[in-house]
Design an enzyme around this catalytic site. Structure first.
Site, PDB file in Angstrom:
ATOM      1  N   TYR A   4       0.864  -1.180   0.000  1.00  0.00           N
ATOM      2  CA  TYR A   4       0.000   0.000   0.000  1.00  0.00           C
ATOM      3  C   TYR A   4       0.900   1.229   0.000  1.00  0.00           C
ATOM      4  O   TYR A   4       1.882   1.282   0.746  1.00  0.00           O
ATOM      5  CB  TYR A   4      -0.891   0.008   1.243  1.00  0.00           C
ATOM      6  CG  TYR A   4      -1.714   1.272   1.394  1.00  0.00           C
ATOM      7  CD1 TYR A   4      -2.962   1.389   0.788  1.00  0.00           C
ATOM      8  CD2 TYR A   4      -1.242   2.351   2.136  1.00  0.00           C
ATOM      9  CE1 TYR A   4      -3.714   2.549   0.910  1.00  0.00           C
ATOM     10  CE2 TYR A   4      -1.993   3.520   2.264  1.00  0.00           C
ATOM     11  CZ  TYR A   4      -3.218   3.603   1.641  1.00  0.00           C
ATOM     12  OH  TYR A   4      -3.955   4.755   1.765  1.00  0.00           O
TER      13      TYR A   4
ATOM     14  N   GLU B  59      -3.280   7.685  -4.173  1.00  0.00           N
ATOM     15  CA  GLU B  59      -3.142   6.372  -3.533  1.00  0.00           C
ATOM     16  C   GLU B  59      -2.886   5.285  -4.569  1.00  0.00           C
ATOM     17  O   GLU B  59      -3.509   5.293  -5.635  1.00  0.00           O
ATOM     18  CB  GLU B  59      -4.436   6.061  -2.766  1.00  0.00           C
ATOM     19  CG  GLU B  59      -4.387   4.787  -1.954  1.00  0.00           C
ATOM     20  CD  GLU B  59      -5.747   4.499  -1.311  1.00  0.00           C
ATOM     21  OE1 GLU B  59      -5.959   4.954  -0.177  1.00  0.00           O
ATOM     22  OE2 GLU B  59      -6.575   3.842  -1.952  1.00  0.00           O
TER      23      GLU B  59
END
Ligand code: GDP
Ligand code: MN
Length: 419
Positions: A139, A227
């Site tokens: 992530y 993101e």
């Protein structure tokens, strides 16, 4: 303003982030052609302004609410999968035929995920990208940290579809590193994060370049969030962005005409779009039935709280700002009246620089220009109150007057409840 994945990945790539090859398609035939170009083994991904697509499900519009209930109450039995018999909004296809079939199953349907709400979202486009053999999912995100007033990079070795669970149960697994906006990006940031994530050697170098590109994208687009989840380490040792999400700060849009062109209004609330077009900047649609016209963001928050305290639900947040222009009030009321769930309107004005008489004139003008068939409760106080009172009285309009905020909220709740 949110962007679609296919738009966000192009911006990331332009700023040096390694992404997979791919393009957007709006028909199954186009999807097939792109799959052909990419060699057949692809992933076909629904493009909507919401995440959780892989675990989402595609249904007809009439079935979205039922599916949303199933996904939220019984995820084990309903969540979508990227491959297999319960496939969702992200599908692996191994041939051009499978790619075309996946696109045709996704396009035109409603995708419901835990992030779309019970209405789901109509899928108009799919991204067709080369399939990645993923060894491990990371992530990686960059945000503007409002508390620190600084950009912040977040990364985790436990990326992928469960990142919300990780954030909740094991927040230490997400590494956070601020980047001084004044000093600028230093490769030290990427190296530090790589080490904390257990990446070394060439993998760490590739990762560092991606972190730098991510940071560049954040600044270049005035984003509040960029993101990449997952950031994949592939079986053949490449580090590559497999998903992309980007939210541009609305207050910076005026200096990004190129980004403004990427806006997808179909994904946004029609009332909020109308409010923007009329120059009513601070309007946010909510779920209740009492429309609010307030000057000042703090007073607007207090007004919503007081409505709730009185047992009601606000239909919107609205700060009309400090403007001495009756037309702004007319515009605000016209947006609120477009909302079929509004059963009463509460006008709460604390005149400071904004004058009570001008706001009152706006409400009167609105009554003359449009059909207002819901009760309007007015609480006015402050600069030019007497002049405002006089205008309201002389107008002869059926406005419900209230003296304090509590009384105004109670009257609005009662008026809405009576309908
Ligand atoms: P999201 O569910 O909306 O976040 O969509 P993603 O693009 O993140 O896709 C969901 C999941 O599908 C990812 O976490 C991956 O596990 C998987 N996935 C997506 N693309 C690929 C791919 O090219 N290859 C493989 N093996 N898995 C993929
Ligand atoms: Mn994702």
């Amino acid at each position: 303003m949110k962007l679609h994945e296919y738009q966000a990945r192009d911006l990331l790539a332009a700023n040096g982030v390694a992404t997979t090859r791919g393009r957007v398609a709006s028909t199954p035939a186009e999807a097939r052609a792109i799959a052909q170009e990419l060699g057949g083994k692809v992933v076909v991904k629904a493009q909507i302004h919401a995440g959780g697509r892989g675990k989402g499900r595609l249904v007809a519009q009439s079935e979205t609410a039922a599916m949303y209930r199933n996904l939220t109450t019984d995820p084990d039995n309903y969540s979508g999968k990227v491959k297999g018999d319960r496939i969702g909004g992200v599908r692996l296809a191994d041939t051009v035929d499978e790619a075309e079939a996946a696109a045709s199953a996704i396009l035109g349907k409603h995708l419901v995920s835990i992030q779309t709400g019970p209405e789901g979202k109509l899928v108009k486009n799919v991204l067709v990208a080369e399939q990645t053999d993923i060894a491990k999912e990371y992530y990686l995100a960059a945000i503007i940290d409002g508390m620190q007033g600084s950009p912040l990079i977040m990364a985790s070795a436990e990326g992928g579809q469960e990142i919300e669970v990780v954030a909740h149960n094991n927040p230490e697994a997400i590494v956070r590193l601020p980047v001084s906006a004044a000093a600028g990006y230093d490769p030290y940031v990427g190296r530090t994060l790589a080490a904390r994530l257990g990446l070394a050697g060439d993998h760490a170098d590739q990762f560092g370049k991606i972190v730098q590109g991510l940071y560049k994208t954040l600044l270049a687009t005035d984003a509040s969030l960029v993101e990449i989840n997952p950031l994949a380490l592939t079986e053949d040792g490449r580090v590559v962005a497999v998903d992309a999400k980007l939210t541009v700060d609305d207050n910076a849009l005026f200096r990004h005409k190129d980004l403004e062109a990427l806006r997808d209004k179909d994904e946004e609330d029609p009332l909020e779009i109308k409010a923007q077009e009329l120059g009513v900047a601070n309007f946010i649609k909510l779920e209740g039935n009492i429309g609010c016209v307030v000057n000042g963001a703090g007073l607007a928050m207090a007004t919503m709280d007081t409505i709730k305290l009185a047992g009601g639900q606000p239909a919107n947040f609205l700060d009309i700002g400090t403007v001495n222009d009756p037309q702004r009030v007319v515009s605000a009321l016209s947006v609120i009246l477009d909302d079929p769930s509004v059963k009463a309107i509460l006008v709460n004005i604390f005149g400071g620089m904004a004058r009570v008489d001008i706001i009152a004139q706006g409400v009167i003008d609105a009554h003359r220009q449009m059909k207002i068939d819901v009760p309007v409760v007015m609480r006015l106080i402050g600069t030019n109150l007497a002049e405002g009172e006089k205008l309201v009285e002389e107008s002869g309009l059926p406005l419900i007057r209230a003296n304090g905020l509590a009384e105004a909220a109670q009257k609005a709740v009662a008026a809405a409840g009576a309908r």
